[in-house]
Design a protein around this motif. Structure first.
Motif, mmCIF file in Angstrom:
data_model
loop_
_atom_site.group_PDB
_atom_site.id
_atom_site.type_symbol
_atom_site.label_atom_id
_atom_site.label_comp_id
_atom_site.label_asym_id
_atom_site.label_seq_id
_atom_site.Cartn_x
_atom_site.Cartn_y
_atom_site.Cartn_z
ATOM 1 N N SER A 1 45.925 -22.771 -45.604
ATOM 2 C CA SER A 1 47.086 -22.216 -46.313
ATOM 3 C C SER A 1 47.045 -22.501 -47.812
ATOM 4 C CB SER A 1 48.395 -22.772 -45.739
ATOM 5 O OG SER A 1 48.605 -22.232 -44.492
ATOM 6 N N ARG A 2 45.880 -22.421 -48.349
ATOM 7 C CA ARG A 2 45.765 -22.593 -49.794
ATOM 8 C C ARG A 2 45.379 -21.255 -50.413
ATOM 9 N NH1 ARG A 2 46.112 -28.233 -49.985
ATOM 10 N NH2 ARG A 2 47.588 -27.779 -51.621
ATOM 11 N N PRO A 3 45.780 -21.040 -51.642
ATOM 12 C CA PRO A 3 45.376 -19.798 -52.301
ATOM 13 C C PRO A 3 43.896 -19.829 -52.671
ATOM 14 C CG PRO A 3 46.649 -21.181 -53.789
ATOM 15 C CD PRO A 3 46.687 -21.838 -52.455
ATOM 16 N N PRO A 4 43.138 -18.861 -52.202
ATOM 17 C CA PRO A 4 41.704 -18.864 -52.514
ATOM 18 C C PRO A 4 41.417 -18.461 -53.959
ATOM 19 C CG PRO A 4 42.266 -16.994 -51.113
ATOM 20 C CD PRO A 4 43.525 -17.755 -51.342
ATOM 21 N N VAL B 1 36.436 -18.794 -48.583
ATOM 22 C CA VAL B 1 37.701 -18.068 -48.504
ATOM 23 C C VAL B 1 38.391 -18.377 -47.182
ATOM 24 C CG1 VAL B 1 38.805 -15.805 -48.473
ATOM 25 C CG2 VAL B 1 36.844 -16.208 -49.955
ATOM 26 N N VAL B 2 37.633 -18.302 -46.100
ATOM 27 C CA VAL B 2 38.217 -18.537 -44.786
ATOM 28 C C VAL B 2 38.779 -19.949 -44.716
ATOM 29 C CG1 VAL B 2 37.755 -18.681 -42.318
ATOM 30 C CG2 VAL B 2 36.688 -16.885 -43.692
ATOM 31 N N TYR C 1 39.823 -9.999 -57.944
ATOM 32 C CA TYR C 1 39.364 -10.853 -56.849
ATOM 33 C C TYR C 1 38.940 -10.000 -55.653
ATOM 34 C CZ TYR C 1 39.250 -14.608 -53.440
ATOM 35 O OH TYR C 1 38.844 -15.490 -52.490
ATOM 36 N N ALA D 1 41.950 -20.316 -46.807
ATOM 37 C CA ALA D 1 43.078 -19.578 -46.228
ATOM 38 C C ALA D 1 43.592 -20.287 -44.984
ATOM 39 C CB ALA D 1 42.663 -18.163 -45.892
ATOM 40 N N THR D 2 42.659 -20.833 -44.178
ATOM 41 C CA THR D 2 43.077 -21.517 -42.963
ATOM 42 C C THR D 2 43.915 -22.734 -43.302
ATOM 43 O OG1 THR D 2 40.927 -20.864 -42.163
ATOM 44 C CG2 THR D 2 42.218 -22.276 -40.726
ATOM 45 N N LEU E 1 43.181 -15.164 -56.237
ATOM 46 C CA LEU E 1 43.713 -14.026 -55.476
ATOM 47 C C LEU E 1 45.203 -13.872 -55.740
ATOM 48 C CD1 LEU E 1 43.688 -11.813 -53.369
ATOM 49 C CD2 LEU E 1 43.703 -13.546 -51.596
ATOM 50 N N PHE E 2 45.900 -15.007 -55.840
ATOM 51 C CA PHE E 2 47.350 -14.929 -55.998
ATOM 52 C C PHE E 2 47.756 -15.088 -57.450
ATOM 53 C CE2 PHE E 2 46.805 -16.044 -51.529
ATOM 54 C CZ PHE E 2 47.414 -14.915 -51.003
ATOM 55 N N ASN E 3 47.135 -14.285 -58.256
ATOM 56 C CA ASN E 3 47.527 -14.215 -59.654
ATOM 57 C C ASN E 3 47.602 -12.735 -59.960
ATOM 58 O OD1 ASN E 3 47.257 -13.815 -62.460
ATOM 59 N ND2 ASN E 3 46.489 -15.902 -62.671
ATOM 60 N N LEU E 4 48.763 -12.340 -60.456
ATOM 61 C CA LEU E 4 49.013 -10.900 -60.596
ATOM 62 C C LEU E 4 47.910 -10.178 -61.337
ATOM 63 C CD1 LEU E 4 52.653 -9.901 -61.288
ATOM 64 C CD2 LEU E 4 51.238 -9.657 -59.275
#
Lengths: 384, 645
Positions: free
Chosen positions: A45-48, A38-39, A89, A42-43, A80-83
């Motif tokens: 800048s990608r959606p985990p 995850v880290v 998540y 995210a670092t 994570l970035f899916n409604l």
């Protein structure tokens, strides 16, 4: 905007207490790997996301040579970035952190306990992390398959369900327990029965008789059936929980005891047998540690209505759902090519009714312990 | 019987049929009086190239009588003309020419004076000044209804000349003549002296009431369509409202044109032929009509079977008939349209924004078109949304405002303090909060204020609002007979559903929308003399429809985008809600820096929901290519959506 959780002090992961060894160390490693990913994403800048092995019917298959259900390679991506998945998540991560705490502190808790451990109001909202336990339970299973770690390895257990009695002495968390001296209640089978918790000390029994429910089990225990026939008597309150299944597996594989099942003559009973024998779809990833392909189906059989000369008053009509279910079960690959099973299910459908084990009580209170089971064992009349 | 037959004077006719001129009831009479005077003032100022400033003053003499004074800073009127303009019906400069102006017939202001005289017996008082140095003329005039001639009452039938400067001001003070001598300066100091202007005072039986069809509404709507005008309005309670101009640029002066052949009816043609001096037919046609060249004249004559050289004297009834038909059959290009001065899209936006609160404005001016030979042009502007200030107020602010308010009722307080609430909204808020309509704002306990605050936040006042349609003809607001008007008809027959509004069949759409429609023409086809509704000529309907559709499309784009932005904002707020939890959980597991991780995740979230940022970024930047509203759209920034967790 930046939310500051009230408790934010995290112990650096390196300062693990030395006592954490073996499996726990591996599990922690796996948990940390998930967090590191995850880290890393995210670092950059990608959606985990998490790729969780799918626990659906489509992702299991019957392994003919091993004779149990295996999990396929299919995974479900949880982003994570899916409604629709964001909350799941977040919950997965929460459960992971909860398990990490448990392992680190060398404690175990129930799935309900874990639910309470992780349930809190998300800061700045009125939303709860988990609305109720049914939100949390599947997430725990997700984490199990994700880490390919067992629930026990995550230090989470289900409530005890299922009881054991018989000529067996075991060591449970340091306490020596003689299972032949358990009174009327019996030994309550814990959910975690790995050898570091439950250790077999001595066993004189020759086989295991697993019955469906408590009432039947009581009948057998009261009549001291296990004493007379030198067996271990267990029940799992319907669908046996994994603790019971794991213990049956160990009794079968480590002590070489054959397992006989006495279940209702209905699709549900068939299904319980199927789970004990081949593993369940939901827990397919644990089949190799739980499935007992040699388990035997002792009864009740569709033919028992005539064989035992039961009266029509014990019949329970099959519902539409039962019929549908029975047909599904007949199509299971592990039943499909067994003529005996096909005949058995066919006969039940032809009868148009189901029978509970308790139906035998209509003959005599102890008919099942004194006549029915001994006769079947004698004849070797069981389904495989 | 024969002895009883006698001529009827125009004045007599209108005195009996005052409803034809808009004097049906006291309330409307007040409005019509103000309206006619203001219209005249604006026309005069614009014609003289003066940026108009108008003072409207209503004084209640008793419950039924009012004194109305309207003053402008126009060019003033030469002494000789004053009695004729104000004391004779159907006297004016505008009737015979084809030029776009507010007034048309020359009935208005003299009719108002006549009405005043009939109901109160008081004469019309006029002061007019044409230059700083010249004396101002003061007249008290009555109209002789029998002869339709003015009667001057003061100065022995010759009026009074008031000298300029300080001396004159003293004279006026002594004789109780009102005159605004100075512009409003800064900090309450008098500004520059007003160089010229006219003030007309009429006393009449009237009724002052706010709301629909009121003087207030008329002035407000006039301010919208005339952003170059400043209006000072003093109501009978003594409160002064000022509608300030948002531009000092005058609208371009419309040109006077000759009639277009298509717009001339047979009877008119015959009269024109009769009035014409002796000349050839070709000369007559090219000389009296627009867009008729000698070549076109020849074609007309050929079609009519007449010689181009024929003398106009010799054209009889039958020939005129042929000529009329030939004109209709000949192809003549449309009249030139530079005789129309539209308000212009940018000024419309300014005007609408000044007066109507909203978040989205757009305007469209159609190219000029022609009906019956008369050029006309349609302009449409639209304002959406109410920037409802009531929703954002804090409890402390509300308490403070309540303490300062001198409103008599809570309802009034709400209406006066907050933009865009409206009477319905105020009622709803009070009902939700459980207050009576007459509740005084001064006696509220903190608990009551809290309740009011909550109601103001919760009540959705835009619900159930219907579209407000502001109709204008040559910059004059039309306030009555909404249902009979071609504009309303066009608005209702437009399908607003496809532009994101809800609308029942054959009704005005609902929602916080205001539509402004302006028809400019050299001759606006009103359905009646009181100039309240526009006749539905097919050409006009078509232009109205196209204009409404073009603003509708822009509104639709805006609403769709707004919806999308809102959705993205909501999406982001869902993500953001969980990011904190995820960051904490992860750092719990591997000891990563929680805040740093959180920042990274937020960055990703922002990128994933970039759409929601559209509004935030737009300040100072051009609108992104994806949503191009085209020209003349004004979007008022609201607070960023959905960033609050």
């Amino acid at each position: 905007m930046a939310k500051k959780r009230p408790v934010r002090k995290t112990k650096p992961a390196k300062k693990l207490s030395k006592s954490i060894v073996g499996k726990d160390r591996q599990t922690l490693q796996a948990l940390r790997q998930v967090a590191d990913t995850v880290v890393k994403t995210a670092t950059r800048s990608r959606p985990p996301h998490l790729d969780i092995p799918s626990r659906s019917l489509r992702n299991v298959r019957y392994n003919k040579s091993k004779r149990f259900i295996e999990m396929g390679k299919g995974t479900n991506r949880r982003e994570l970035f899916n409604l629709s998945q964001a909350k799941a998540y977040m919950q997965t991560m929460l459960v992971a952190s909860g398990c990490k705490q448990l392992i680190e502190q060398q404690k175990t808790t129930s799935i309900r306990g874990l639910y309470y451990l992780l349930k809190h109001t998300i800061e700045g909202t009125k939303e709860e992390t988990f609305d109720d336990q049914s939100d949390c339970d599947p997430v725990i299973e997700d984490l199990e398959v994700l880490l390919s770690a067992l629930r026990e390895e995550l230090h989470v257990y289900a409530s005890n369900r299922g009881t054991l009695v018989g000529n067996l002495v075991l060591n449970d968390s340091g306490d020596q327990i003689d299972c032949s001296r358990m009174g009327s209640g019996g030994y309550s089978i814990p959910s975690i029965v790995e050898d570091d918790v439950v250790e077999f000390v001595r066993c004189d029994a020759e086989f295991v008789l697993h019955v469906e429910k408590d009432t039947v089990w009581r009948r057998f225990n009261e009549d001291k059936f296990w004493k007379e026939y030198n067996c271990i008597l267990t029940h799992g309150q319907g669908q046996p929980p994994r603790g019971v299944r794991r213990l049956l597996y160990r009794l079968h594989n480590e002590l070489g005891l054959p397992v006989y099942c006495l279940l209702d003559n209905d699709p549900w009973g068939y299904y319980i047998y199927s789970v004990i024998k081949q593993g369940s779809i939901n827990l397919a990833y644990e089949s190799k540690r739980m499935a007992i392909p040699d388990a035997r189906f002792l009864g009740l059989r569709s033919k028992d209505y005539q064989r035992c000369e039961l009266t029509p008053s014990v019949q329970i009509a099959l519902s539409d759902n039962d019929i549908k279910r029975a047909k599904q079960i007949a199509e299971y690959p592990w039943f499909k090519h067994k003529r005996a099973w096909q005949k058995e299910i066919e006969l039940m459908l032809k009868n148009g009714f189901k029978l509970e084990v308790e139906a035998l009580i209509s003959k005599d209170i102890s008919y099942v312990t004194e006549v029915y089971v001994p006769e079947r064992l004698e004849e070797g009349d069981y389904l495989d | 019987m024969a002895a009883a037959q006698k001529e009827i004077s125009v004045s007599e006719f209108f005195a009996k049929n005052r409803h034809l001129l808009g004097f049906d009831n006291p309330r409307k009479a007040l409005l019509t009086t103000v309206k006619e005077a203001v219209d005249n003032s604006l026309d005069a100022c614009e014609e003289a190239g003066i940026v108009p400033e108008i003072w409207v003053e209503l004084v209640a003499i008793n419950g039924k009588r009012y004194r109305v004074s309207i003053q402008d800073n126009g060019p003033g009127i030469v002494k000789k003309q004053i009695p004729l303009i104000f004391g004779k019906l159907l006297y004016g400069s505008k009737f015979h020419r084809l030029q776009m102006s507010r007034g048309q017939q020359g009935i208005g202001i003299s009719a108002a004076g006549m009405y005043g005289m009939l109901t109160t017996g008081q004469p019309v008082k006029i002061i007019s000044k044409i230059s700083v140095r010249k004396p101002a003329h003061y007249y008290e005039i009555q109209i002789d209804t029998k002869t339709n001639k003015p009667e001057i009452l003061n100065g022995r039938g010759d009026g009074v000349d008031i000298p300029p400067g300080e001396k004159g001001r003293k004279y006026m003070e002594k004789h109780g003549i009102d005159w605004v001598a100075f512009y409003e300066g800064e900090d309450g100091q008098p500004g520059k002296e007003i160089r010229s202007g006219t003030r007309v005072t009429i006393e009449l039986e009237a009724k002052y009431q706010r709301g629909r069809g009121s003087v207030d509404e008329y002035l407000e709507q006039t301010a919208i369509a005339n952003p170059h005008v400043t209006i000072h309005f003093t109501d009978p309670d003594g409160n002064t409202t000022v509608y300030r101009r948002s531009t000092t640029e005058l609208p371009p002066e419309p040109k006077e044109i000759k009639p277009h052949p298509y717009g001339v009816e047979l009877g008119r043609l015959v009269t024109m032929l009769k009035d014409a001096k002796s000349m050839t037919l070709s000369q007559f046609l090219t000389g009296s009509f627009s867009r008729v060249s000698p070549a076109v004249a020849r074609r007309i004559c050929e079609a009519a079977g007449l010689s181009t050289r024929a003398s106009t004297r010799k054209i009889g009834r039958a020939e005129a008939d042929k000529l009329y038909e030939a004109i209709q059959a000949t192809k003549i290009s449309s009249p030139s349209t530079d005789c129309i001065a539209p308000i212009g899209e940018s000024l419309l936006l300014k005007g609408l924004h000044q007066v109507v609160p909203g978040e989205f404005y757009c305007a469209a001016t159609r190219p000029p078109a022609v009906y019956r030979g008369n050029p006309f042009q349609v302009e449409v502007a639209l304002a959406y949304g109410n920037r409802n200030t009531a929703k954002k107020i804090t409890l402390e602010q509300l308490t403070e405002l309540l303490g300062q308010s001198d409103a008599r009722t809570l309802r009034q307080f709400l209406l006066l303090t907050f933009d865009g609430i409206g009477a319905d909204g105020a009622e709803k808020i009070l009902k939700t909060a459980g207050f009576g309509t007459r509740q005084s704002p001064s006696k509220l306990k903190p608990k009551d204020i809290a309740r009011l605050h909550e109601a103001m936040r919760d009540v959705n006042i835009s619900e159930g609002q219907t579209m407000q349609v502001l109709r204008y003809a040559n910059r004059v607001p039309l306030q009555f007979k909404q249902r009979d008007c071609a504009i309303t008809e066009a608005v209702m027959s437009t399908n607003w559903r496809s532009y994101g509004l809800s609308q029942s069949r054959g009704q005005l759409p609902s929602g916080p929308v205001t539509v402004l429609v302006h028809i400019a023409s050299v001759w606006v086809p009103f359905t009646s003399e009181s100039k309240e509704a526009i006749a539905a000529y097919p050409e006009i309907q078509r232009e109205l429809r196209l204009g409404l559709q073009s603003v509708g499309r822009k509104l639709g784009m805006y609403l769709r985008r707004r919806k999308r932005v809102a959705q993205q904002g909501e999406r982001r707020s869902i993500f953001l809600r969980y990011l904190g939890e995820v960051a904490s959980a992860v750092s719990q597991i591997n000891g990563a820096d929680r805040d740093e991780l959180y920042e990274h995740l937020v960055k990703v979230a922002k990128r994933m929901t970039a759409e929601a940022d559209v509004k935030l970024d737009r300040q100072g930047r051009p609108i992104e290519e994806e949503v191009d509203f085209g020209d003349n759209v004004l979007i008022v920034e609201s607070e960023p959506p959905g960033l609050a967790p």
